[in-house]
Design an enzyme around this catalytic site. Structure first.
Site, PDB file in Angstrom:
ATOM      1  N   HIS A 164       0.860  -1.178   0.000  1.00  0.00           N
ATOM      2  CA  HIS A 164       0.000   0.000   0.000  1.00  0.00           C
ATOM      3  C   HIS A 164       0.904   1.238   0.000  1.00  0.00           C
ATOM      4  O   HIS A 164       1.914   1.268   0.716  1.00  0.00           O
ATOM      5  CB  HIS A 164      -0.853   0.057   1.282  1.00  0.00           C
ATOM      6  CG  HIS A 164      -2.152  -0.672   1.220  1.00  0.00           C
ATOM      7  ND1 HIS A 164      -2.584  -1.494   2.245  1.00  0.00           N
ATOM      8  CD2 HIS A 164      -3.155  -0.674   0.289  1.00  0.00           C
ATOM      9  CE1 HIS A 164      -3.782  -1.977   1.931  1.00  0.00           C
ATOM     10  NE2 HIS A 164      -4.146  -1.501   0.758  1.00  0.00           N
ATOM     11  N   CYS A 196      -2.892   3.491   8.695  1.00  0.00           N
ATOM     12  CA  CYS A 196      -3.874   2.522   8.199  1.00  0.00           C
ATOM     13  C   CYS A 196      -5.123   2.480   9.073  1.00  0.00           C
ATOM     14  O   CYS A 196      -6.194   2.114   8.610  1.00  0.00           O
ATOM     15  CB  CYS A 196      -3.311   1.103   8.210  1.00  0.00           C
ATOM     16  SG  CYS A 196      -1.825   0.867   7.295  1.00  0.00           S
TER      17      CYS A 196
HETATM   18  N1  ARG Z   1      -4.284  -6.832   6.818  1.00  0.00           N
HETATM   19  C1  ARG Z   1      -4.587  -5.650   6.072  1.00  0.00           C
HETATM   20  C2  ARG Z   1      -4.496  -5.943   4.582  1.00  0.00           C
HETATM   21  O1  ARG Z   1      -3.549  -6.583   4.178  1.00  0.00           O
HETATM   22  C3  ARG Z   1      -3.667  -4.543   6.428  1.00  0.00           C
HETATM   23  C4  ARG Z   1      -4.070  -3.243   5.828  1.00  0.00           C
HETATM   24  C5  ARG Z   1      -3.099  -2.171   6.080  1.00  0.00           C
HETATM   25  N2  ARG Z   1      -3.627  -0.944   5.654  1.00  0.00           N
HETATM   26  C6  ARG Z   1      -2.950   0.003   4.990  1.00  0.00           C
HETATM   27  N3  ARG Z   1      -3.587   1.094   4.691  1.00  0.00           N
HETATM   28  N4  ARG Z   1      -1.730  -0.174   4.617  1.00  0.00           N
HETATM   29  O2  ARG Z   1      -5.320  -5.553   3.800  1.00  0.00           O
END
Ligand code: ARG
Length: 279
Positions: free
Chosen positions: A178, A273
């Site tokens: 991300h 996040c």
């Molecule tokens: N377990 C979540 C996923 O993999 C973590 C999300 C993390 N969020 C972020 N905005 N980086 O989707």
């Protein structure tokens, strides 16, 4: 000019059902069933208290059993101001089927609690909201990561819908799937950047957009040093244990607030996040 900030409140999601039950990023590997829920709850509470201490009203989305990643509230929705001044909320298309039901939970919250209009980008391309799309502070510009979660064609759709230019940044390191784990704008000229996560072309775009780019060492990026939140252009809320990054950010004139988000990092997320700033 229709500035997207200042943000007035913060949306969080209650972590009662937070867990690692599937693996959709490298950080989750080996963490299934390994979450200390009481510890996660107290870490989450410290984040909420921090935002209250900074003067923000904190709204909370109720937990939903079976949606262990709902707590990462940056991913399901993207609030934005339209050319006519109205606020809308762009709904995500989550890449993983496990996370898709989260989008409706958030849409319902916005519609019932904020009387907000939510709009979709269509079903053709994945888009993971503020996980991948970040407003440039003080400007009408969105930086958008693509490759692992958000798919490139979604960027054009987003740009057309909001009438805002979108900078396309290809992500090339699966540990930073991300954009909010490898790019963190602090103010109009300053941003934290994890260089290894971008192509040369992407880095050139970032250096042009943020003349004061602060490099995050790789080991600290793995400790989510770039997943902090600077909601007001002054305070930087970030995972603890990142001394090099912290020193560089402090030297650039920001006030540091360090927290522990260890339980959430097992799922691949930290402060940013878990936060949604609201107008
Ligand atoms: N377990 C979540 C996923 O993999 C973590 C999300 C993390 N969020 C972020 N905005 N980086 O989707």
């Amino acid at each position: 000019m229709r500035p997207q900030a200042p943000w007035e409140s913060v949306l969080l999601a209650d972590p009662a059902h937070f867990d690692v039950t599937y693996v959709i990023n490298p950080h989750m590997q080996g963490q299934v069933g390994n979450i200390d829920r009481p510890l996660a709850r107290s870490q989450w509470r410290a984040i909420a208290d921090t935002y209250r201490g900074l003067g923000y009203l904190v709204h909370v989305v109720a937990p939903v059993e079976g949606l262990p990643d709902l707590v990462f509230v940056a991913n399901q929705s993207f609030p934005a101001k339209l050319p006519d001044g109205r606020w809308v909320v762009v709904r995500s298309n989550m890449r993983s089927p496990m996370r898709q039901p989260e989008v409706e939970i958030l849409a319902t919250w916005y519609e019932s609690q904020r009387q907000a209009v939510t709009i979709g980008l269509g079903d053709d391309h994945a888009f993971e909201a503020k996980g991948d799309a970040r407003w440039h502070p003080g400007r009408e510009l969105i930086h958008c990561g693509f490759g692992y979660r958000t798919q490139r064609p979604a960027l054009g759709v987003l740009s057309d819908l909001l009438q805002v230019p979108v900078v396309a940044l290809e992500l090339v390191d699966p540990n930073f799937d991300h954009l909010d784990t490898c790019l963190c704008p602090l103010d109009e000229v300053t941003a934290l950047v994890v260089e290894e996560a971008f192509t040369e072309q992407g880095l050139a775009l970032l250096r042009a957009a943020f003349p004061q780019a602060i490099r995050v060492p790789y080991d600290e990026a793995m400790n989510f040093a770039a997943n902090g939140n600077c909601p007001d252009g002054r305070h930087f809320v970030v995972q603890q244990g990142n001394p090099v990054t912290v020193a560089r950010v402090r030297e650039a004139g920001f006030t540091l607030i360090e927290l522990d988000t260890s339980e959430f990092m097992k799922s691949g997320g930290s402060v940013f996040c878990m936060t949604m700033m609201l107008p």
